[in-house]
Design a protein around this motif. Structure first.
Motif, PDB file in Angstrom:
ATOM      1  N   LEU A 159     -22.622  30.345 -32.141  1.00 24.88           N
ATOM      2  CA  LEU A 159     -21.875  29.385 -31.335  1.00 24.88           C
ATOM      3  C   LEU A 159     -20.933  28.559 -32.190  1.00 24.88           C
ATOM      4  O   LEU A 159     -21.221  28.274 -33.356  1.00 24.88           O
ATOM      5  CB  LEU A 159     -22.839  28.433 -30.612  1.00 24.88           C
ATOM      6  CG  LEU A 159     -23.912  29.067 -29.727  1.00 24.88           C
ATOM      7  CD1 LEU A 159     -24.878  27.994 -29.243  1.00 24.88           C
ATOM      8  CD2 LEU A 159     -23.284  29.788 -28.549  1.00 24.88           C
ATOM      9  N   LYS A 160     -19.820  28.162 -31.605  1.00 26.66           N
ATOM     10  CA  LYS A 160     -18.889  27.267 -32.293  1.00 26.66           C
ATOM     11  C   LYS A 160     -19.322  25.822 -32.148  1.00 26.66           C
ATOM     12  O   LYS A 160     -19.192  25.019 -33.074  1.00 26.66           O
ATOM     13  CB  LYS A 160     -17.478  27.458 -31.726  1.00 26.66           C
ATOM     14  CG  LYS A 160     -16.417  26.622 -32.430  1.00 26.66           C
ATOM     15  CD  LYS A 160     -15.020  26.927 -31.887  1.00 26.66           C
ATOM     16  CE  LYS A 160     -13.952  26.109 -32.610  1.00 26.66           C
ATOM     17  NZ  LYS A 160     -12.588  26.419 -32.099  1.00 26.66           N
ATOM     18  N   TYR A 161     -19.823  25.475 -30.960  1.00 27.08           N
ATOM     19  CA  TYR A 161     -20.283  24.114 -30.700  1.00 27.08           C
ATOM     20  C   TYR A 161     -21.723  24.155 -30.223  1.00 27.08           C
ATOM     21  O   TYR A 161     -22.145  25.100 -29.551  1.00 27.08           O
ATOM     22  CB  TYR A 161     -19.427  23.442 -29.616  1.00 27.08           C
ATOM     23  CG  TYR A 161     -17.983  23.291 -29.979  1.00 27.08           C
ATOM     24  CD1 TYR A 161     -17.583  22.452 -31.016  1.00 27.08           C
ATOM     25  CD2 TYR A 161     -17.000  24.000 -29.281  1.00 27.08           C
ATOM     26  CE1 TYR A 161     -16.250  22.311 -31.347  1.00 27.08           C
ATOM     27  CE2 TYR A 161     -15.665  23.872 -29.606  1.00 27.08           C
ATOM     28  CZ  TYR A 161     -15.293  23.025 -30.644  1.00 27.08           C
ATOM     29  OH  TYR A 161     -13.966  22.907 -30.969  1.00 27.08           O
ATOM     30  N   SER A 162     -22.466  23.124 -30.554  1.00 26.25           N
ATOM     31  CA  SER A 162     -23.839  23.031 -30.086  1.00 26.25           C
ATOM     32  C   SER A 162     -23.865  22.604 -28.622  1.00 26.25           C
ATOM     33  O   SER A 162     -23.234  21.623 -28.241  1.00 26.25           O
ATOM     34  CB  SER A 162     -24.623  22.010 -30.915  1.00 26.25           C
ATOM     35  OG  SER A 162     -25.888  21.773 -30.328  1.00 26.25           O
ATOM     36  N   PRO A 163     -24.632  23.307 -27.764  1.00 24.57           N
ATOM     37  CA  PRO A 163     -24.758  22.915 -26.369  1.00 24.57           C
ATOM     38  C   PRO A 163     -25.892  21.924 -26.120  1.00 24.57           C
ATOM     39  O   PRO A 163     -26.243  21.656 -24.968  1.00 24.57           O
ATOM     40  CB  PRO A 163     -25.032  24.249 -25.667  1.00 24.57           C
ATOM     41  CG  PRO A 163     -25.778  25.043 -26.678  1.00 24.57           C
ATOM     42  CD  PRO A 163     -25.242  24.621 -28.027  1.00 24.57           C
ATOM     43  N   ALA A 164     -26.474  21.364 -27.195  1.00 30.94           N
ATOM     44  CA  ALA A 164     -27.597  20.430 -27.038  1.00 30.94           C
ATOM     45  C   ALA A 164     -27.163  19.187 -26.261  1.00 30.94           C
ATOM     46  O   ALA A 164     -26.077  18.645 -26.480  1.00 30.94           O
ATOM     47  CB  ALA A 164     -28.138  20.034 -28.406  1.00 30.94           C
ATOM     48  N   LEU A 201     -30.148   9.895 -33.845  1.00 37.78           N
ATOM     49  CA  LEU A 201     -29.638   8.982 -32.818  1.00 37.78           C
ATOM     50  C   LEU A 201     -30.199   7.575 -33.002  1.00 37.78           C
ATOM     51  O   LEU A 201     -29.496   6.579 -32.786  1.00 37.78           O
ATOM     52  CB  LEU A 201     -29.982   9.517 -31.427  1.00 37.78           C
ATOM     53  CG  LEU A 201     -29.271  10.816 -31.009  1.00 37.78           C
ATOM     54  CD1 LEU A 201     -29.834  11.334 -29.693  1.00 37.78           C
ATOM     55  CD2 LEU A 201     -27.765  10.617 -30.901  1.00 37.78           C
ATOM     56  N   VAL A 202     -31.470   7.499 -33.408  1.00 36.61           N
ATOM     57  CA  VAL A 202     -32.069   6.194 -33.691  1.00 36.61           C
ATOM     58  C   VAL A 202     -31.387   5.549 -34.886  1.00 36.61           C
ATOM     59  O   VAL A 202     -31.042   4.355 -34.874  1.00 36.61           O
ATOM     60  CB  VAL A 202     -33.590   6.329 -33.936  1.00 36.61           C
ATOM     61  CG1 VAL A 202     -34.167   5.017 -34.482  1.00 36.61           C
ATOM     62  CG2 VAL A 202     -34.311   6.735 -32.657  1.00 36.61           C
ATOM     63  N   GLY A 262     -21.474  12.542 -31.999  1.00 38.51           N
ATOM     64  CA  GLY A 262     -21.297  12.737 -33.432  1.00 38.51           C
ATOM     65  C   GLY A 262     -22.271  13.691 -34.074  1.00 38.51           C
ATOM     66  O   GLY A 262     -22.123  14.035 -35.248  1.00 38.51           O
ATOM     67  N   PHE A 263     -23.294  14.139 -33.336  1.00 39.47           N
ATOM     68  CA  PHE A 263     -24.253  15.094 -33.889  1.00 39.47           C
ATOM     69  C   PHE A 263     -23.699  16.498 -33.654  1.00 39.47           C
ATOM     70  O   PHE A 263     -24.122  17.230 -32.769  1.00 39.47           O
ATOM     71  CB  PHE A 263     -25.618  14.929 -33.231  1.00 39.47           C
ATOM     72  CG  PHE A 263     -26.744  15.603 -33.979  1.00 39.47           C
ATOM     73  CD1 PHE A 263     -27.280  15.019 -35.109  1.00 39.47           C
ATOM     74  CD2 PHE A 263     -27.251  16.816 -33.546  1.00 39.47           C
ATOM     75  CE1 PHE A 263     -28.317  15.635 -35.799  1.00 39.47           C
ATOM     76  CE2 PHE A 263     -28.279  17.441 -34.224  1.00 39.47           C
ATOM     77  CZ  PHE A 263     -28.810  16.842 -35.353  1.00 39.47           C
TER      78      PHE A 263
END
Length: 305
Positions: A159-164, A201-202, A262-263
């Protein structure tokens, strides 16, 4: 040409329900079952061109450990699974001929489910526990996290981008539009073990430590039973399955991509153990282009997968 090739004893005989399970797995369904068995005749495949002949270079069975339950972001790997495959419902795996453009490469392919199927262990740790695993799908953050004690080398991303994503019920939280909005509340954020993004994220101040709940097991029951929570997911999976295939929910969910906070990592990197790179290099020199072409083929025409 393949007279010395070993074939799984049950690979050429597949249950009709098992075939349905494999198809469901390829598109991310988890509510499939296998109850009836009928013999399916294996198709005779044309040999691949020499540039795609993996016999003698790759293991006779290329075993790939997936990072989660099979779903569409892994479709390129299912694109490489030829007809006549067999499903092992105990091992949560599917095995068949490894094909390139539908042609026999001379070796087999086994795809093993991850996530709940391996007790939520990281793929890199599973690769070091089970020496039979050839390749693993490892997200970029996990590649870094494993570098000290269980190093793996990513050879190509799927994948090019994470779908998370983090997802939520828009009726319960109409004021939420982003991950940062979730962090302004006290809502529980349900994630699976071994994930790194929650702590990131924290650390960035987008969530509070007190919000994290690491009990996510991939099932929809928690979210359905308590729509006030936020939950991890993949943009290509949960939003569709919750709306279309979860009768107890049966409506859209809202979500925000983690990359937009940003992740932004390479996701689903096809990886090998660092200590096997040299040995597998002759194999990878032919296999990686096959994976990359399978990715393009899957995106262009996903019907086969």
């Amino acid at each position: 040409m393949y007279s010395n090739r070993k074939v799984h004893s049950n690979r050429r005989s597949v249950g009709a329900a098992g075939a349905a399970l494999a198809m469901c797995a390829a598109i991310g369904l988890t509510a499939c079952s296998s109850s009836e068995a009928e013999t399916a005749k294996a198709e005779s495949l044309e040999p691949a061109a020499e540039a795609q002949n993996l016999a003698g270079l790759c293991p006779e069975n290329v075993v790939v450990q997936l990072q989660w339950q099979p779903q569409s972001d892994m479709g390129a790997l299912f694109e490489m699974l030829g007809p006549g495959y067999s499903v092992d419902t105990d091992d949560k795996s599917v095995s068949g001929t490894l094909v390139a453009g539908g042609k026999d490469t001379g070796v087999d392919l086994t795809l093993r489910a991850g996530g709940p199927a391996i007790g939520f262990q990281s793929v890199s740790s599973q690769m070091y526990v089970d020496d039979s695993i050839t390749l693993g799908l490892v997200h970029g953050d996990q590649v870094i996290a494993a570098a000290a004690s269980q190093p793996v080398v990513a050879v190509t991303p799927l994948l090019k981008y994470s779908p998370a994503i983090l997802m939520w019920d828009k009726e319960s939280h109409p004021e939420w539009a982003s991950v940062a909005d979730i962090g302004k509340s006290d809502a529980s954020v349900v994630v699976s073990k071994e994930q790194l993004f929650p702590q990131w994220l924290v650390a960035k101040g987008l969530l509070k430590q007190s919000q994290l709940d690491t009990s996510y097991d991939g099932a929809p029951s928690r979210f359905v039973g308590d729509p006030t929570i936020a939950q991890q997911g993949f943009a290509n999976s949960e939003p569709y399955t919750y709306e279309k295939e979860t009768p107890a929910w049966d409506k859209p969910v809202s979500y925000d991509l983690l990359k937009d906070s940003g992740f932004d990592i390479y996701a689903s990197n096809v990886s090998v153990r660092a200590d096997k790179v040299e040995t597998l290099s002759p194999c990878l020199s032919k296999l990686v282009p096959i994976i990359q072409q399978a990715t393009a083929d899957y995106i262009t025409a996903p019907d086969t997968a």
